[in-house]
Scaffold this motif. Structure first.
Motif, short mmCIF file in Angstrom:
data_model
loop_
_atom_site.label_atom_id
_atom_site.label_comp_id
_atom_site.label_asym_id
_atom_site.label_seq_id
_atom_site.Cartn_x
_atom_site.Cartn_y
_atom_site.Cartn_z
N VAL A 40 1.03 -1.24 0.02
CA VAL A 40 -0.12 -0.19 0.12
C VAL A 40 0.79 1.37 0.02
CG1 VAL A 40 -1.51 1.43 1.31
CG2 VAL A 40 -2.08 -1.07 1.06
N LEU A 43 1.79 2.66 -3.31
CA LEU A 43 0.88 3.36 -3.93
C LEU A 43 0.68 4.57 -3.43
CD1 LEU A 43 -1.57 0.29 -4.11
CD2 LEU A 43 -0.34 1.16 -6.04
N TRP A 44 0.63 4.85 -2.18
CA TRP A 44 0.24 6.32 -1.41
C TRP A 44 1.22 7.35 -1.80
CZ3 TRP A 44 -3.21 9.06 0.02
CH2 TRP A 44 -3.05 9.99 1.11
N VAL A 163 -4.45 -3.56 -0.41
CA VAL A 163 -4.93 -2.59 -1.63
C VAL A 163 -6.36 -2.95 -2.11
CG1 VAL A 163 -4.32 -2.76 -4.17
CG2 VAL A 163 -2.50 -3.53 -2.78
N TRP A 164 -7.04 -3.96 -1.53
CA TRP A 164 -8.43 -4.01 -1.87
C TRP A 164 -9.10 -3.14 -0.99
CZ3 TRP A 164 -12.06 -5.72 1.52
CH2 TRP A 164 -13.56 -5.78 0.86
N THR A 166 -8.00 -0.19 0.26
CA THR A 166 -7.90 1.11 -0.10
C THR A 166 -8.83 1.51 -1.14
OG1 THR A 166 -6.26 0.55 -2.10
CG2 THR A 166 -5.40 1.24 0.22
N GLN A 167 -9.32 0.62 -1.77
CA GLN A 167 -10.30 0.62 -2.96
C GLN A 167 -11.74 0.96 -2.26
OE1 GLN A 167 -9.65 -2.41 -5.67
NE2 GLN A 167 -7.77 -1.73 -6.44
N GLN A 168 -11.85 0.15 -1.07
CA GLN A 168 -13.21 0.16 -0.56
C GLN A 168 -13.43 1.37 0.36
OE1 GLN A 168 -15.26 -2.02 -1.72
NE2 GLN A 168 -13.36 -2.76 -3.15
N GLY A 170 -10.50 3.65 1.40
CA GLY A 170 -9.75 4.49 1.21
C GLY A 170 -8.34 4.60 2.01
N PHE A 171 -7.37 5.29 1.94
CA PHE A 171 -6.14 5.22 2.44
C PHE A 171 -6.11 5.39 4.10
CE2 PHE A 171 -4.71 5.36 -2.03
CZ PHE A 171 -3.80 4.40 -2.00
#
Length: 382
Positions: A40, A43-44, A163-164, A166-168, A170-171
């Motif tokens: 993660v 990605l951030w 990662v999943w 973060t999509q649901q 958020g960070f």
């Protein structure tokens, strides 16, 4: 090092020791907070405008500080209660984590990762050392295998979840979750027995890195190099369609291999497990060399074989190091072999792949691991 064990205690299994059970609970929480963010944070960083190299530095700095901290652990564990060192680890992994949400600027990410790296160094060395301290010698193999499960389960369960999530959600909410898990795990330490290392009565059990550790350390490092290369480059070598299944197979086989080695190592002798474990890892690397020529089934077999061998090597080398020196030194040496080996594997594979391609790189890995087999025959105990 530890008070002598009553005869009736020797017939108990590791899970019958309350302090050991609490160690497993705390370990799951501590590693969950670590593994959730491994995929993660890069990605951030990219969200903040960092390039790929800078984004990868978030994890690289974390591991660099981890290894530097591990080097100090034998000194520290001789001076403070192991529970305090472990608790400092979980706190330092968890408490700073929500600070990531303040900004995706690289300077903040690297600063927080550095603090968390100190915590992870404390957690990894102290956790493995406590395995040797909380159960009788006769149960160390099984205890190390169960400890391996508590480390492996978060890797299998949480690595793809971060990662999943973060999509649901958020960070920022994920950073709070990843911080709360290690902090909550700290509570388990209050029920553990106090563990304070003392000077060993046996003067041959040195508190510096002894040459008696070198064979096991070399084997562990060599196989960890291979594992680091596999994790970094297997998806590129075998293709995206089969890579997720292969990586999941590798992770599950590693966890089960470590547990299985613990179940039989105490009964058969650790060296009798280490030899086939090294050969199995080499076989797995060879199969992956074939898989790089487009063979999906072979890639799964290779991932399973290498993972199983890697897990068994982890368990047996750790217990063999405990047999040769005091727990803090053994745990430090083992964790450095593991972490530095994986880092070297990722770097070394990248260079070799650029020069010669994937199949040849996996063949080289198989040969190097197989060449360590004579070291697995070393049975000398201090």
């Amino acid at each position: 090092m530890r008070a002598s064990v009553e005869p009736r205690e020797r017939n108990r299994t590791p899970l019958q020791h309350g302090s050991f059970r609490l160690l497993l609970v705390a370990t799951v929480g501590g590693f969950a907070g670590y593994i959730l963010l491994m995929p993660v944070l890069p990605l951030w960083a990219v969200v903040g405008g960092a390039g790929e190299v800078a984004a990868g530095a978030t994890n690289a700095v974390f591991m660099l500080v981890t290894v530097a901290t591990q080097l100090c652990m034998p000194w520290l564990l001789k001076r403070i209660d192991h529970r305090i060192a472990f608790g400092l680890g979980t706190i330092l992994i968890g408490v700073p984590t929500p600070l990531y949400a303040l900004s995706s600027d690289l300077w903040l990410l690297l600063g927080v990762s550095s603090v968390r790296g100190i915590g992870f160094g404390l957690l990894t060395v102290t956790g493995a050392a406590l395995v040797a301290e909380l159960v009788p010698v006769e149960q160390r193999g099984r205890a190390a295998g169960l400890y391996g499960l508590s480390v492996g389960l978060p890797n299998v369960a949480f690595l793809p979840v971060g990662v999943w999530l973060t999509q649901q959600i958020g960070f920022a909410p994920l950073f709070w979750i990843a911080g709360a898990l290690p902090v909550a795990a700290t509570a388990a330490l209050f029920g553990m027995s106090r563990v304070q290392a003392k000077r060993p009565a046996d003067k041959s059990r040195t508190t510096t890195f002894p040459f008696a550790l070198l064979p096991s350390w070399t084997v562990m490092t060599a196989v960890a190099v291979g594992a680091g290369g596999i994790v970094a480059f297997l998806p590129l070598a075998i293709g995206e369609s089969v890579a997720p299944a292969a990586l999941m197979t590798f992770g599950a086989a590693t966890m089960l291999g470590r547990w299985g080695a613990g179940q039989v190592g105490d009964r058969l002798g650790q060296h009798r497990i280490l030899i086939p474990a090294v050969l199995l890892s080499a076989l797995g690397a060879g199969l992956l060399a074939v898989a790089a020529w487009d063979a999906d089934l072979v890639s799964l077999l290779g991932a399973a074989a290498f993972g199983g061998g890697f897990g068994a090597v982890q368990n047996t080398t750790l217990v063999m190091m405990f047999e040769r020196t005091e727990s803090g030194v053994a745990s430090t040496a083992w964790n450095i072999a593991y972490d530095a080996g994986q880092g070297l594997g990722s770097l070394g594979f990248g260079i070799l792949i650029a020069l010669s391609g994937y199949p040849f790189t996996f063949v080289v890995m198989a040969v190097l691991i197989a060449a360590c087999t004579p070291l697995a025959f070393n049975r000398r105990r201090s």
